[in-house]
Design an enzyme around this catalytic site. Structure first.
Site, PDB file in Angstrom:
ATOM      1  N   ARG A 236      46.302  43.197  39.139  1.00  0.00           N
ATOM      2  CA  ARG A 236      45.078  42.778  39.807  1.00  0.00           C
ATOM      3  C   ARG A 236      44.787  43.747  40.950  1.00  0.00           C
ATOM      4  O   ARG A 236      45.693  44.127  41.701  1.00  0.00           O
ATOM      5  CB  ARG A 236      45.199  41.347  40.360  1.00  0.00           C
ATOM      6  CG  ARG A 236      45.306  40.262  39.311  1.00  0.00           C
ATOM      7  CD  ARG A 236      44.037  40.129  38.481  1.00  0.00           C
ATOM      8  NE  ARG A 236      44.117  39.066  37.491  1.00  0.00           N
ATOM      9  CZ  ARG A 236      44.563  39.214  36.260  1.00  0.00           C
ATOM     10  NH1 ARG A 236      45.008  40.413  35.862  1.00  0.00           N
ATOM     11  NH2 ARG A 236      44.578  38.193  35.415  1.00  0.00           N
ATOM     12  N   GLU A 265      34.542  43.500  38.691  1.00  0.00           N
ATOM     13  CA  GLU A 265      34.526  43.760  37.249  1.00  0.00           C
ATOM     14  C   GLU A 265      33.408  42.966  36.592  1.00  0.00           C
ATOM     15  O   GLU A 265      33.134  41.835  36.992  1.00  0.00           O
ATOM     16  CB  GLU A 265      35.878  43.385  36.640  1.00  0.00           C
ATOM     17  CG  GLU A 265      37.029  44.225  37.142  1.00  0.00           C
ATOM     18  CD  GLU A 265      38.353  43.895  36.445  1.00  0.00           C
ATOM     19  OE1 GLU A 265      38.326  43.111  35.464  1.00  0.00           O
ATOM     20  OE2 GLU A 265      39.390  44.419  36.873  1.00  0.00           O
ATOM     21  N   HIS A 285      39.903  47.410  32.140  1.00  0.00           N
ATOM     22  CA  HIS A 285      40.650  46.146  32.027  1.00  0.00           C
ATOM     23  C   HIS A 285      40.922  45.804  30.564  1.00  0.00           C
ATOM     24  O   HIS A 285      40.539  44.736  30.066  1.00  0.00           O
ATOM     25  CB  HIS A 285      39.917  44.993  32.709  1.00  0.00           C
ATOM     26  CG  HIS A 285      40.861  43.900  33.138  1.00  0.00           C
ATOM     27  ND1 HIS A 285      40.604  43.059  34.199  1.00  0.00           N
ATOM     28  CD2 HIS A 285      42.075  43.513  32.655  1.00  0.00           C
ATOM     29  CE1 HIS A 285      41.600  42.204  34.338  1.00  0.00           C
ATOM     30  NE2 HIS A 285      42.500  42.461  33.407  1.00  0.00           N
TER      31      HIS A 285
END
Length: 324
Positions: A236, A265, A285
């Site tokens: 993260r 994001e 991601h």
């Protein structure tokens, strides 16, 4: 049953074998990302079962209050993006399997892919050839270097195994319970946090983002890293203090970073500093985004829906709702 699946960016879910588990239901899939409550309330107005793909969309109380037909949220893994008290208050069941003991192998593999991409300058070398040039620089060998994991759990164990196979020295650091687990498994633990950042050549973050870990890596930690070292983050972005990583990379400590997670994001701003630095390799991601991992995760998510429809909800986070 009216089922909605959000944030299926590349329209993968309908092509999974497990998607057949939803036959007989009305399924709506959205391939874009929306966080605006007004838009989401309109899209989800008829939804009875909401399927979430990890933490892509935040589901908070004000939105939930506008979804009177919603009865179940089904997802997998952690749920900091969901207002659980609001779900409970409104009688909405949250089912989320925590897959104890089962690491996300896809995330571990992506972590190592970033290590290799940084060490051998793979993106730059590929871009050089596509531009009609040949070699653009010399990379680094991993054998004999020190691989450090900050946080010791299911994924970091796999990453350390890759490092061992590449002939690297291993090192761990983290919160006390994490370090106890590492010692029990025979993994060396650094003498201090300062020593950990100073000694590692490849430093990979492997922690959940909770209040206790937010900003756990600060500017002073990054400044201790070697100019030849790299930082890898597939966990993260919030584990690193705001702004600290960009400043550290600009100052040359660490020398490189491989990142799969970002403060905002999806990251679509092409002017973002991290996307414009030669010493940073970025991926969108995709740590858990493989066909095989999706099949595993959505099988579990759809099984939760089947259990709910059968009157026996499974993996319920707020069990006080079930008797209603």
């Amino acid at each position: 049953m009216n089922i909605t699946i959000l944030d299926d960016y590349h329209d993968t879910v309908r092509h999974l074998p497990c998607f057949a588990m939803l036959d007989g239901n009305q399924v709506t899939i959205w391939n874009d990302h929306v966080q605006d409550d007004d838009v989401l309330a309109e899209r989800l107005a008829e939804t009875e079962v909401l399927v979430l793909i990890r933490e892509r969309t935040k589901i908070r109380g004000p939105l939930l209050e506008r979804l009177p037909k919603l009865r179940l949220i089904s997802q997998r893994s952690v749920y900091p993006h969901i207002d659980v008290p609001a779900c409970t208050r409104l009688g909405i069941i949250l089912s989320s399997y925590q897959h104890p003991g089962s690491p996300c192998f896809a995330a571990a593999e992506l972590t190592w892919a970033l290590v290799m991409a940084c060490a051998r300058q793979i993106p730059a070398q590929v871009a050089s050839m596509k531009a009609g040039r040949w070699q653009t620089g010399a990379g680094h060998t991993l054998r004999g270097k020190t691989l450090g994991v900050f946080g010791y759990g299911r994924i970091s164990r796999e990453v350390l195994g890759y490092g061992r196979a590449f002939g690297m020295q291993l090192l761990a650091w983290g919160r006390p319970a994490s370090m106890d687990r590492a010692r029990a498994d025979g993994i060396p633990v650094a003498d201090s946090k300062q020593a950990f950042f100073e000694q590692t050549d490849v430093l990979s973050l492997h922690m959940r983002l909770v209040d206790a870990t937010r900003g756990i890596v600060g500017a002073e930690d990054l400044a201790r890293m070697k100019p030849t070292s790299m930082l890898i983050n597939t966990s993260r972005a919030g584990l690193i203090a705001p702004g600290a990583l960009v400043a550290a990379l600009q100052s040359g400590r660490p020398g490189m970073a491989g990142l799969d997670v970002f403060d905002h994001e999806p990251l679509l701003d092409t002017t973002d500093p991290l996307l414009n630095m030669d010493n940073v390799v970025c991926t969108p991601h995709i740590g858990y985004v493989t066909f095989e991992e999706y099949q595993l995760q959505f099988t579990e998510i759809f099984e939760q829906i089947e259990c709910f429809l059968a009157g026996t909800p499974s993996h319920v986070i707020n069990p006080e709702v079930v008797p209603r």
